[in-house]
Design a protein around this motif. Structure first.
Motif, PDB file in Angstrom:
ATOM      1  N   TYR A 109       0.744  -1.279  -0.017  1.00  0.00           N
ATOM      2  CA  TYR A 109       0.007   0.050  -0.056  1.00  0.00           C
ATOM      3  C   TYR A 109       0.988   1.176   0.063  1.00  0.00           C
ATOM      4  O   TYR A 109       0.420   2.194  -0.683  1.00  0.00           O
ATOM      5  N   LYS A 113       0.892   4.135  -2.680  1.00  0.00           N
ATOM      6  CA  LYS A 113       0.680   5.567  -2.478  1.00  0.00           C
ATOM      7  C   LYS A 113       1.673   6.619  -2.723  1.00  0.00           C
ATOM      8  O   LYS A 113       1.400   7.577  -3.515  1.00  0.00           O
ATOM      9  N   HIS A 117       1.434   9.550  -5.987  1.00  0.00           N
ATOM     10  CA  HIS A 117       1.528  10.903  -5.592  1.00  0.00           C
ATOM     11  C   HIS A 117       1.997  11.729  -6.644  1.00  0.00           C
ATOM     12  O   HIS A 117       1.401  13.116  -6.631  1.00  0.00           O
TER      13      HIS A 117
END
Length: 347
Positions: A109, A113, A117
């Motif tokens: 995860y 992420k 971004h």
């Protein structure tokens, strides 16, 4: 940023593509276009954004992790690369394609992420020359119709390359990547003004040299005359055939194999030293002593050795200027700069 120009086209606004790199404050756009070109080279024209973000990281992996080149305070790629390295436990010198494959397959995860971004700004801002001073929502909508012959259409998870651009991008892929790397090297050199050889730190070479010639035609000659030497790091006795060739200042900083920075070392130590710096107060005097003795022997036994010429890159006259003080003046700033760029010292 440079006088290198993109190939012209009668039917495409190439000036907009070139303008993508005007007033650049970070490396994103360079790595974004390089990544797009790599996907196009595989025949992919509907490109998952995850692929592009993973390529941005894999393309900068070696530059950040191995060479410790600074990307500047406004650039998040450097921090992202380092964070992902720790999360995914990928070696610092891993091959680009393996890093890419690892990141596209990762289910972590936090990794996802970090990659996503870049979706906040990079994809739509790259198109700003086609849509000057337009909002993100406007760019998203207009790009889907390829307004102003923009390079690609933006979607939530993919970008779609404009069919009008495919032939141009495919035919000129190498030139376009060279354009990116050339301008990227100029961008990074400004932020690493004292770091040597930035252009050769942007792409991992296929393989490192094995240094066999430096052994055979320089250090073996010296050791045959001396009988043996003691490793300056471990004190172990070293003979011809029983030593490793060691970069005193790490190769990952100097990016060369010149003989004035090479020294025989205990093989077990050499494999553990990695890219750490030797404290000069501890190791420079024995390093210099061994270097000077070797030069004296090689000049006598093999006066036409090409490796003697390596010293002329740092000392204009090895007959009269090869003193510990003068030689240390070569190494001290290199160690200081390398330390300031994140290279750690031996304990």
């Amino acid at each position: 940023m440079s006088e290198m120009r993109l190939p012209n086209s009668k039917h495409l606004p190439v000036n907009h593509l070139a303008a993508c790199f005007n007033n650049t404050t970070a490396t994103y756009k360079f790595y974004w276009l390089i990544s797009i070109l790599q996907e196009i080279e595989t025949g992919n024209h509907l490109i998952p954004k995850r692929n592009l973000f993973a390529r941005m990281i894999s393309n900068s992996w070696y530059t950040v992790n191995y060479f410790n080149v600074s990307f500047g305070k406004l650039d998040l790629i450097q921090n992202t690369v380092k964070k992902i390295k720790d999360i995914e436990n990928i070696p610092i010198d891993e091959k680009q394609q393996k890093v890419f494959s690892h990141l596209t397959a990762s289910k972590n995860y936090d990794t996802g992420k970090l990659l996503w971004h870049f979706n906040k700004n990079v994809p739509h801002r790259f198109l700003s020359p086609w849509f000057v001073k337009k909002s993100e929502n406007y760019v998203f909508a207009a790009s889907k119709s390829f307004d102003n012959q923009c390079l690609y259409a933006l979607h939530d998870d993919i970008i779609k390359i404009n069919p009008e651009w495919i032939n141009y991008l495919t035919a000129n892929s190498k030139i376009l990547k060279d354009f990116c790397y050339w301008n990227l090297s100029l961008f990074l050199q400004v932020r690493n003004s004292s770091v040597p050889d930035i252009p050769n730190k942007l792409i991992k070479p296929p393989s490192r040299g094995n240094l066999e010639n430096q052994k055979k035609f320089f250090w073996d000659i010296a050791l045959q005359e001396m009988g043996f030497i003691k490793c300056i790091y471990t004190g172990k006795e070293l003979n011809v055939g029983s030593y490793a060739m060691e970069h005193f200042i790490p190769h990952s900083f100097v990016s060369h194999d010149l003989i004035w920075n090479l020294i025989p070392a205990d093989p077990s130590f050499n494999s553990s030293k990695k890219n750490r710096l030797p404290p000069l107060e501890t190791y420079f005097t024995p390093f210099f002593s061994l270097q000077k003795t070797a030069v004296k022997i090689v000049k006598k036994e093999s006066p036409k050795s090409k490796f003697l010429l390596d010293y002329l890159t740092v000392l204009p006259d090895i007959e009269n200027s090869f003193t510990e003080t003068r030689f240390k003046e070569v190494f001290q700033p290199l160690v200081t700069i390398a330390s300031n760029n994140g290279f750690e010292f031996l304990e």
